[in-house]
Design a protein around this motif. Structure first.
Motif, PDB file in Angstrom:
ATOM      1  N   ILE A  51      -3.196   2.808   1.083  1.00 63.12           N
ATOM      2  CA  ILE A  51      -2.252   2.080   0.230  1.00 63.12           C
ATOM      3  C   ILE A  51      -1.069   1.583   1.052  1.00 63.12           C
ATOM      4  O   ILE A  51      -0.636   0.426   0.927  1.00 63.12           O
ATOM      5  N   LEU A  52      -0.545   2.449   1.913  1.00 62.35           N
ATOM      6  CA  LEU A  52       0.601   2.076   2.735  1.00 62.35           C
ATOM      7  C   LEU A  52       0.243   0.974   3.727  1.00 62.35           C
ATOM      8  O   LEU A  52       1.072   0.116   4.039  1.00 62.35           O
ATOM      9  N   ARG A  53      -0.977   0.996   4.235  1.00 65.62           N
ATOM     10  CA  ARG A  53      -1.423  -0.065   5.150  1.00 65.62           C
ATOM     11  C   ARG A  53      -1.372  -1.424   4.462  1.00 65.62           C
ATOM     12  O   ARG A  53      -0.939  -2.422   5.054  1.00 65.62           O
ATOM     13  N   LYS A  54      -1.800  -1.476   3.221  1.00 69.40           N
ATOM     14  CA  LYS A  54      -1.764  -2.737   2.484  1.00 69.40           C
ATOM     15  C   LYS A  54      -0.324  -3.212   2.290  1.00 69.40           C
ATOM     16  O   LYS A  54      -0.037  -4.405   2.361  1.00 69.40           O
ATOM     17  N   ASP A  55       0.573  -2.256   2.049  1.00 70.25           N
ATOM     18  CA  ASP A  55       1.989  -2.608   1.907  1.00 70.25           C
ATOM     19  C   ASP A  55       2.532  -3.206   3.202  1.00 70.25           C
ATOM     20  O   ASP A  55       3.263  -4.200   3.192  1.00 70.25           O
ATOM     21  N   PRO A  61       8.890  -5.733   2.017  1.00 72.24           N
ATOM     22  CA  PRO A  61       9.389  -4.417   2.418  1.00 72.24           C
ATOM     23  C   PRO A  61       8.716  -3.317   1.594  1.00 72.24           C
ATOM     24  O   PRO A  61       8.676  -3.380   0.371  1.00 72.24           O
ATOM     25  N   LEU A  62       8.177  -2.340   2.257  1.00 70.30           N
ATOM     26  CA  LEU A  62       7.506  -1.220   1.594  1.00 70.30           C
ATOM     27  C   LEU A  62       8.542  -0.372   0.875  1.00 70.30           C
ATOM     28  O   LEU A  62       9.566  -0.014   1.440  1.00 70.30           O
ATOM     29  N   ARG A  63       8.259  -0.037  -0.380  1.00 73.61           N
ATOM     30  CA  ARG A  63       9.110   0.855  -1.166  1.00 73.61           C
ATOM     31  C   ARG A  63       8.186   1.809  -1.909  1.00 73.61           C
ATOM     32  O   ARG A  63       7.625   1.477  -2.945  1.00 73.61           O
ATOM     33  N   ARG A  64       8.020   3.016  -1.387  1.00 69.95           N
ATOM     34  CA  ARG A  64       7.090   3.961  -1.991  1.00 69.95           C
ATOM     35  C   ARG A  64       7.694   5.354  -2.101  1.00 69.95           C
ATOM     36  O   ARG A  64       8.500   5.760  -1.258  1.00 69.95           O
ATOM     37  N   LEU A  65       7.271   6.078  -3.119  1.00 76.23           N
ATOM     38  CA  LEU A  65       7.595   7.485  -3.281  1.00 76.23           C
ATOM     39  C   LEU A  65       6.328   8.282  -3.029  1.00 76.23           C
ATOM     40  O   LEU A  65       5.293   8.036  -3.666  1.00 76.23           O
TER      41      LEU A  65
END
Length: 206
Positions: A51-55, A61-65
């Protein structure tokens, strides 16, 4: 419903932020990153990284919890994400709420990056003047570096040349202004917040 709407508004505002350079790494590079770990990623970790790779590749800008119980492997995910950013010349800052936890991260990253060209620097309130001066020089230079520290990273004298990723560990322990102060040391950096305690404010921040 009011809080849900506020979170949705923040999400839409994030999507309107200026585009950033996408981080597109080939499979051999990702495999070299994974090989740095002393263990194989489990299914959930692999899913999160996908998932983070796609971001990273999206140009936003990646914004994830990242929520996981203590010992669930959040550090390994953060490590892989940090190396992906470093692989394209970016700098990374990892903020922890206590010196004990920050030093644990420092030892872990240094161990996993043994003999690598990536520089891992710690910044703590009780550092000697020489250690602090050397760390600050590394942050402000045009070099790939992973900075790990506590509240010392908020200091006005801390300046990054190319901060591309900010990692918050147990981010509910920090104030909103503190977190924003660190994020603003970069130009629209990616932000990954990690916690085992997803309080409402944490969810809103994510």
């Amino acid at each position: 419903w009011g809080e849900v709407l506020r979170v949705e508004i923040r999400r839409l505002q994030n999507l309107k932020q200026p585009k950033v350079a996408s981080t597109c790494l080939d499979e051999p590079t990702w495999q070299r990153i994974f090989n740095r770990l002393p263990f194989t990623l489990n299914q959930e970790q692999a899913k999160v990284i996908a998932i983070l790779r796609k971001d990273l590749e999206s140009g936003n800008p990646l914004r994830r919890l990242l929520h996981g119980e203590v010992g669930s492997g959040k550090t390994a995910v953060a490590f892989c994400l940090a190396l992906a950013v470093v692989a394209q010349g970016g700098q990374v800052a990892l903020l922890a709420p206590t010196e004990i936890l920050a030093r644990q991260h420092l030892v872990t990253f240094q161990t996993w990056l043994k003999d690598a060209e990536v520089q891992v620097c710690g910044l703590f309130g009780d550092d000697s003047a020489i250690m602090r001066r050397n760390a600050l020089a590394s942050f402000s230079a045009e070099r790939s570096v992973i900075a790990i520290g506590t509240h010392a990273l908020f200091g006005k004298e801390v300046a990054f040349e190319n901060l591309k990723l900010v990692l918050f560990d147990e981010q509910q322990r920090f104030g909103v202004r503190q977190k924003s102060a660190l994020v603003q040391k970069g130009k629209h950096p990616h932000v990954l917040t990690m916690t085992a305690t997803p309080i409402p404010r944490t969810l809103a921040w994510a």
